[in-house]
Design an enzyme around this catalytic site. Structure first.
Site, PDB file in Angstrom:
ATOM      1  N   HIS A 200      -6.072  -0.165   6.155  1.00  0.00           N
ATOM      2  CA  HIS A 200      -5.667   0.492   7.393  1.00  0.00           C
ATOM      3  C   HIS A 200      -6.336  -0.089   8.642  1.00  0.00           C
ATOM      4  O   HIS A 200      -6.755   0.652   9.544  1.00  0.00           O
ATOM      5  CB  HIS A 200      -5.934   1.994   7.306  1.00  0.00           C
TER       6      HIS A 200
ATOM      7  N   ARG B 221     -10.431   0.111  -5.992  1.00  0.00           N
ATOM      8  CA  ARG B 221     -10.615   0.689  -4.673  1.00  0.00           C
ATOM      9  C   ARG B 221     -11.881   1.522  -4.608  1.00  0.00           C
ATOM     10  O   ARG B 221     -12.152   2.341  -5.485  1.00  0.00           O
ATOM     11  CB  ARG B 221      -9.427   1.598  -4.328  1.00  0.00           C
TER      12      ARG B 221
ATOM     13  N   ASP C 294       1.722   2.740   3.484  1.00  0.00           N
ATOM     14  CA  ASP C 294       0.860   3.900   3.266  1.00  0.00           C
ATOM     15  C   ASP C 294       1.677   5.148   2.911  1.00  0.00           C
ATOM     16  O   ASP C 294       1.223   6.270   3.088  1.00  0.00           O
ATOM     17  CB  ASP C 294      -0.035   4.162   4.477  1.00  0.00           C
TER      18      ASP C 294
ATOM     19  N   HIS D 256       0.829  -1.210   0.000  1.00  0.00           N
ATOM     20  CA  HIS D 256       0.000   0.000   0.000  1.00  0.00           C
ATOM     21  C   HIS D 256       0.860   1.256   0.000  1.00  0.00           C
ATOM     22  O   HIS D 256       1.407   1.650   1.033  1.00  0.00           O
ATOM     23  CB  HIS D 256      -0.924   0.027   1.214  1.00  0.00           C
TER      24      HIS D 256
ATOM     25  N   TYR E 184      -7.328  16.858   0.045  1.00  0.00           N
ATOM     26  CA  TYR E 184      -6.000  17.312   0.456  1.00  0.00           C
ATOM     27  C   TYR E 184      -5.146  17.479  -0.795  1.00  0.00           C
ATOM     28  O   TYR E 184      -5.526  17.040  -1.888  1.00  0.00           O
ATOM     29  CB  TYR E 184      -5.343  16.314   1.423  1.00  0.00           C
TER      30      TYR E 184
END
Length: 296
Positions: free
Chosen positions: A185, A130, A252, A37, A55
């Site tokens: 996560h 996703r 991540d 990831h 963001y």
């Protein structure tokens, strides 16, 4: 620092950049280890970010990503389409095509994606789609039942960026999907809620009884113990105990949309606490991603 959108109005704060150095490994990293990831962000403005993003990340281009993999001891990697690009997968796909043996991808598409687009993505190394209900720019649950049957024959999976506090109400739909599910996560809720929380229990049910997978990633997103994340240990250990054969590890990187930047090496080293047995760690780092992402 503000980033102007296409109309010239300030919209999204610029994210912190990832740290250049990483803590050395505290355990032996097995051959073929995979970071499942991470994201790439082009420095080239010809890859525009969508106005509805949540963001604005700084550039995290291919060369920095590959350097991070090497620094953390990972020989393989899985790129996940970042939400700021919406369903414009071009940059990720270009990176995948340049590293066909080392990298795989998880894309983002809309419900009306063409069969040709899906096939081209498969040929580039994409092995999943996703769904994202946490950040602007993603595809949400409304496309779940439309997309899942279309990717089943290719052996793909569906990956969910969601808050698992909503999982109990979503489970009746999710259990019917004709493809495996992967939850990002560790469920993306504060570990302070405890493993008895209905959302965590629902996640364990999907893993144990429906063959779902979990990414042991994003500890800094669910912890109140920065920068060591000791409060995540019982949570992660409970997931590993549920089905170590369907656990995956991911950095991540480049750690977008956070107020404090974690050390990617520290995040990798958490795995020594979450899975103290070397054989279990090898399963999580090597065997499981090889199976799910179709590595040679």
């Amino acid at each position: 620092m503000q980033d102007p959108d296409v109309s010239g109005n300030p919209t999204h704060a610029l994210c912190l950049a990832p740290l250049e150095d990483v803590q050395p490994a505290t355990f032996g990293i097995p051959d073929g280890a995979c970071d499942t990831h991470a994201h790439v962000v082009a420095a080239d403005p010809s890859y525009p970010m969508v106005p509805e993003r949540s963001y604005t990340p700084p550039p995290a281009p291919e060369e920095k990503y590959l350097a991070m993999l090497a620094a953390t001891g990972m020989q393989r990697g899985v790129l996940v389409q970042i939400s700021v690009y919406g369903d414009d997968n071009r940059y990720m796909l270009e990176v995948l095509k340049r590293h066909p043996r080392q990298l795989r991808g998880v894309g983002v598409v809309r419900a009306d994606v063409s069969e040709r687009q899906l096939r081209d993505m498969h040929d580039a190394g994409v092995r999943g789609l996703r769904l994202n209900v946490l950040f602007g720019g993603g595809t949400g649950f409304e496309a779940m039942e439309k997309l899942a049957p279309r990717i089943a024959d290719m052996g793909w999976h569906m990956q969910f960026l969601m808050d698992i506090r909503h999982l109990p109400e979503m489970m009746p739909r999710m259990q019917k999907l004709p493809v495996p599910g992967v939850v990002d996560h560790m469920g993306h809720i504060p570990v302070s809620l405890g493993t008895a929380h209905p959302g965590f229990q629902a996640l364990q049910h999907l893993v144990r009884d429906h063959g779902w997978w979990v990414k042991l990633s994003g500890a800094y997103r669910i912890s109140q113990d920065f920068p060591q994340f000791r409060d995540v240990v019982p949570w992660a250990q409970a997931l590993v105990a549920t089905a170590s054969e369907r656990m995956l590890w991911g950095s991540d990187w480049p750690h977008v949309s956070v107020g404090r930047m974690p050390d990617t090496g520290v995040l990798r080293n958490q795995l020594a606490l979450w899975a103290p047995d070397p054989a279990t760690r090898a399963r999580i780092l090597v065997d499981n991603p090889a199976r799910l992402y179709d590595f040679d």
